[in-house]
Design an enzyme around this catalytic site. Structure first.
Site, mmCIF file in Angstrom:
data_model
loop_
_atom_site.group_PDB
_atom_site.id
_atom_site.type_symbol
_atom_site.label_atom_id
_atom_site.label_comp_id
_atom_site.label_asym_id
_atom_site.label_seq_id
_atom_site.Cartn_x
_atom_site.Cartn_y
_atom_site.Cartn_z
ATOM 1 N N ASP A 184 40.549 82.857 111.946
ATOM 2 C CA ASP A 184 39.973 83.895 111.087
ATOM 3 C C ASP A 184 38.465 83.734 110.876
ATOM 4 O OD1 ASP A 184 42.551 84.929 110.801
ATOM 5 O OD2 ASP A 184 42.968 83.659 109.066
ATOM 6 N N LYS A 217 36.381 86.173 115.012
ATOM 7 C CA LYS A 217 36.270 86.214 116.481
ATOM 8 C C LYS A 217 36.400 87.652 116.992
ATOM 9 C CE LYS A 217 39.835 83.548 116.623
ATOM 10 N NZ LYS A 217 39.986 83.245 115.192
ATOM 11 N N GLY A 243 45.315 87.819 114.260
ATOM 12 C CA GLY A 243 45.000 89.077 113.587
ATOM 13 C C GLY A 243 43.494 89.226 113.637
ATOM 14 N N HIS A 244 43.021 90.130 114.479
ATOM 15 C CA HIS A 244 41.575 90.281 114.678
ATOM 16 C C HIS A 244 41.145 91.650 114.175
ATOM 17 C CE1 HIS A 244 41.685 87.092 118.129
ATOM 18 N NE2 HIS A 244 42.134 86.639 116.988
ATOM 19 N N GLN A 278 43.209 82.080 117.115
ATOM 20 C CA GLN A 278 43.306 80.872 116.292
ATOM 21 C C GLN A 278 41.963 80.115 116.308
ATOM 22 O OE1 GLN A 278 46.322 81.364 118.603
ATOM 23 N NE2 GLN A 278 46.733 82.707 116.904
HETATM 24 P P1 GDP Z 1 39.515 86.590 113.495
HETATM 25 O O1 GDP Z 1 40.972 86.321 113.427
HETATM 26 O O2 GDP Z 1 38.723 85.382 113.842
HETATM 27 O O3 GDP Z 1 39.171 87.762 114.387
HETATM 28 O O4 GDP Z 1 39.075 87.000 112.026
HETATM 29 P P2 GDP Z 1 39.844 88.042 111.045
HETATM 30 O O5 GDP Z 1 39.616 89.411 111.571
HETATM 31 O O6 GDP Z 1 41.238 87.596 110.824
HETATM 32 O O7 GDP Z 1 39.094 87.773 109.684
HETATM 33 C C1 GDP Z 1 37.746 88.088 109.514
HETATM 34 C C2 GDP Z 1 37.638 89.130 108.396
HETATM 35 O O8 GDP Z 1 36.305 89.198 107.927
HETATM 36 C C3 GDP Z 1 37.965 90.548 108.839
HETATM 37 O O9 GDP Z 1 38.533 91.228 107.765
HETATM 38 C C4 GDP Z 1 36.597 91.142 109.191
HETATM 39 O O10 GDP Z 1 36.557 92.544 109.052
HETATM 40 C C5 GDP Z 1 35.724 90.485 108.161
HETATM 41 N N1 GDP Z 1 34.343 90.195 108.585
HETATM 42 C C6 GDP Z 1 33.894 89.863 109.827
HETATM 43 N N2 GDP Z 1 32.601 89.529 109.788
HETATM 44 C C7 GDP Z 1 32.208 89.649 108.504
HETATM 45 C C8 GDP Z 1 30.971 89.405 107.824
HETATM 46 O O11 GDP Z 1 29.978 88.967 108.396
HETATM 47 N N3 GDP Z 1 30.954 89.637 106.477
HETATM 48 C C9 GDP Z 1 32.039 90.089 105.791
HETATM 49 N N4 GDP Z 1 31.925 90.275 104.492
HETATM 50 N N5 GDP Z 1 33.234 90.312 106.408
HETATM 51 C C10 GDP Z 1 33.301 90.079 107.740
HETATM 52 P P1 IMO Z 2 43.498 84.302 114.333
HETATM 53 O O1 IMO Z 2 43.468 84.577 115.833
HETATM 54 C C1 IMO Z 2 44.677 81.779 110.986
HETATM 55 C C2 IMO Z 2 48.365 79.412 111.467
HETATM 56 C C3 IMO Z 2 49.540 79.795 110.627
HETATM 57 C C4 IMO Z 2 50.257 78.457 110.509
HETATM 58 C C5 IMO Z 2 50.028 77.839 111.878
HETATM 59 C C6 IMO Z 2 51.166 78.033 112.853
HETATM 60 O O2 IMO Z 2 43.613 85.536 113.531
HETATM 61 O O3 IMO Z 2 42.354 83.430 113.965
HETATM 62 P P2 IMO Z 2 52.129 80.128 114.184
HETATM 63 O O4 IMO Z 2 52.605 81.450 113.704
HETATM 64 O O5 IMO Z 2 50.995 80.190 115.154
HETATM 65 O O6 IMO Z 2 53.235 79.251 114.684
HETATM 66 O O7 IMO Z 2 51.581 79.390 112.851
HETATM 67 O O8 IMO Z 2 48.851 78.446 112.389
HETATM 68 N N1 IMO Z 2 47.770 80.514 112.277
HETATM 69 C C7 IMO Z 2 46.619 81.133 111.999
HETATM 70 N N2 IMO Z 2 45.772 80.996 110.957
HETATM 71 N N3 IMO Z 2 44.371 82.633 111.978
HETATM 72 C C8 IMO Z 2 45.194 82.765 113.046
HETATM 73 O O9 IMO Z 2 44.884 83.529 114.113
HETATM 74 C C9 IMO Z 2 46.392 82.022 113.070
HETATM 75 N N4 IMO Z 2 47.413 81.921 113.936
HETATM 76 C C10 IMO Z 2 48.250 80.997 113.447
HETATM 77 O O10 IMO Z 2 49.162 80.299 109.370
HETATM 78 O O11 IMO Z 2 49.647 77.609 109.561
HETATM 79 MG MG MG Z 3 42.555 86.503 112.084
#
Ligand code: GDP
Ligand code: IMO
Ligand code: MG
Length: 424
Positions: free
Chosen positions: A9, A12, A36-37, A218
């Site tokens: 999270d 990416k 979850g991106h 991840q």
């Molecule tokens: P990922 O799994 O690495 O792609 O990250 P996620 O999408 O799960 O989590 C990042 C969250 O932060 C998402 O809700 C994005 O919309 C939000 N986000 C991304 N970049 C920024 C930023 O620079 N500032 C803020 N406030 N939110 C951001």
């Molecule tokens: P993104 O791509 C954050 C965590 C889960 C759990 C552990 C194992 O959005 O960054 P799993 O379902 O993979 O067997 O769970 O890894 N986890 C993540 N945490 N971002 C993710 O993906 C994750 N994918 C798995 O919460 O602790």
């Molecule tokens: Mg994510």
């Protein structure tokens, strides 16, 4: 190649979408629908679990062999994209392993059985599918296109899954083998035109001089080998794993981009040394909207921990960092960065393999002055790096210094345009 340097999270998805503008193709190399991106473009939010984030740029997107593919999630994602007017040019590796419903059932049952050892998984069947892959029971995309082979393999796999569910984990689900086979064949037909040898296609593109972006899921601390085992995920999340997850040699990779959130977040269980359970942690979670994209769970938030980031720089051979969500820290003063850990009199400056030791690690902080709450980020973005508040520049420079690699991008909001380019 884009890798997460923390616990996932790191944003990416946003960074992949941003960089995809200049890429010819985008490929996912690991994980599955546990990812979850989120990408935000002109106020519209897109959430991806399997389809690579480059899809919004209209680029050809690939799912590599290192991914585990959930038919239900992929079908839903493609339908949503099509309903919104996109024409996804998706290519799926014939070697990608497939997630079935019984994998998700087993995921839940195994978590229950593990008790305190559970990672708090996303229940997307990730562990059981990678287990089947390693034990050579797994079903690959190519098998979905060959009825005879599929039936032959399913016959063994479904019997095994049923035994595990009923006899080992004492679950009360009865699997319908024929239905599972029919659904799998049907899904195979729907994706047949997308199935290809992704390794061959990506290598051909590289040979033509094209730019290929590898989108990680991840983060390094969730890696099956180098993560905080057993609290991580089941795929190889690191740059080396990206090579096997697509089928390219390491000599083809010229940039490894480590995405680092300006603070720490973690969804799931296991030690997080810099976790804040006070009002600062709550503020970060609320301002940063730190709720899981896949599960909606509140993320555990804390100060930036440079120990995992330095560890990731080493493991991935990170050549440049991208710092995200800097805006979220506005108004918090002072700010803290963890530079190493302490256990009693002992100093620890890496992630220990020994879980007992990691649990005892106390963060050693460096304090930095924060910047005001009311920064005009729009103005900062239009003027560039120099327009950042002085304290924010010092914060970023300290990260560069401690991590030992330059920062190439800074993200100050979820929108695609809320990004500051420092150097390419
Ligand atoms: P990922 O799994 O690495 O792609 O990250 P996620 O999408 O799960 O989590 C990042 C969250 O932060 C998402 O809700 C994005 O919309 C939000 N986000 C991304 N970049 C920024 C930023 O620079 N500032 C803020 N406030 N939110 C951001
Ligand atoms: P993104 O791509 C954050 C965590 C889960 C759990 C552990 C194992 O959005 O960054 P799993 O379902 O993979 O067997 O769970 O890894 N986890 C993540 N945490 N971002 C993710 O993906 C994750 N994918 C798995 O919460 O602790
Ligand atoms: Mg994510």
């Amino acid at each position: 190649m884009i890798v997460g340097t923390q616990w996932g999270d790191e944003a990416k998805g946003k960074i992949t979408d941003f960089l995809a503008e200049k890429a010819d193709r985008v490929v996912r190399y690991n994980g599955g629908a546990n990812a979850g991106h989120t990408v935000v473009v002109n106020g519209k939010k897109y959430k991806f679990h399997l389809v690579p984030s480059g899809v919004l740029r209209g680029k050809p997107v690939y799912i590599g062999n290192g991914v585990v593919l959930d038919p239900e999630v992929l079908t839903e994602e493609l339908e949503t994209l099509k309903a919104e007017g996109f024409k996804p040019d998706l290519h799926i590796s014939d070697r990608t392993h497939v997630v079935f419903k019984f994998h998700k059932i087993l995921d839940g049952l195994q978590e229950k059985f593990k008790g305190n050892l559970r990672a708090g998984t996303t229940k997307r069947g990730i562990g059981p599918t990678y287990s089947d892959k390693a034990a050579r029971f797994g079903i690959r995309v190519a098998d979905l296109l060959e009825e005879k082979v599929l039936k032959w393999k399913m016959d063994v796999l479904v019997d095994l899954a049923q035994k595990l569910i009923s006899q080992v984990y004492e679950g009360d689900v009865l699997l319908d083998k024929q239905q599972i086979i029919d659904d799998a064949l049907h899904f195979g037909q729907t994706i047949a035109d997308c199935v290809c040898d992704v390794s061959a296609e990506i290598n051909d593109a590289l040979d033509r001089g094209e730019t290929v972006l590898f989108e990680g899921a991840q983060g390094t601390l969730l890696d099956i080998d180098h993560g905080v085992y057993p609290y991580g995920s089941s795929s190889s999340t690191v740059a080396g794993g990206a090579c096997t997850g697509v089928g390219v040699g390491p000599t083809k990779i010229d940039k490894v981009i480590g995405v680092t959130k300006a603070y720490t977040s973690r969804v799931g269980t296991g030690p997080v040394p810099t976790e804040l359970t006070d009002e600062i942690g709550d503020k970060i979670r609320n301002v940063g909207d730190e709720y899981g994209t896949t599960t909606g769970r509140p993320r555990r938030c804390g100060w930036l921990d440079l120990v995992p980031v330095k560890y990731s720089v080493r493991l991935n051979g990170v050549s440049q960092l991208v710092v995200t969500k800097l805006d979220v820290l506005s108004g918090i003063n002072p700010l803290k960065i963890c530079i190493r850990y302490r256990v009693g009199e002992k100093t620890v400056d890496t992630i220990p393999a020994n879980l007992g030791l990691f649990e005892l690690c106390e963060p050693v902080y460096e304090e930095l002055e924060g910047w005001p709450e009311n920064v005009d980020w729009r103005k900062v973005v239009s003027k560039g790096y120099d327009a950042l508040p002085e304290q924010a520049k010092i914060y970023l420079e300290r990260i560069e210094e401690l991590a030992g690699v330059p920062i190439s991008l800074v993200s100050v909001g979820p929108e695609r345009r809320e990004t500051i380019v420092i150097n390419d």
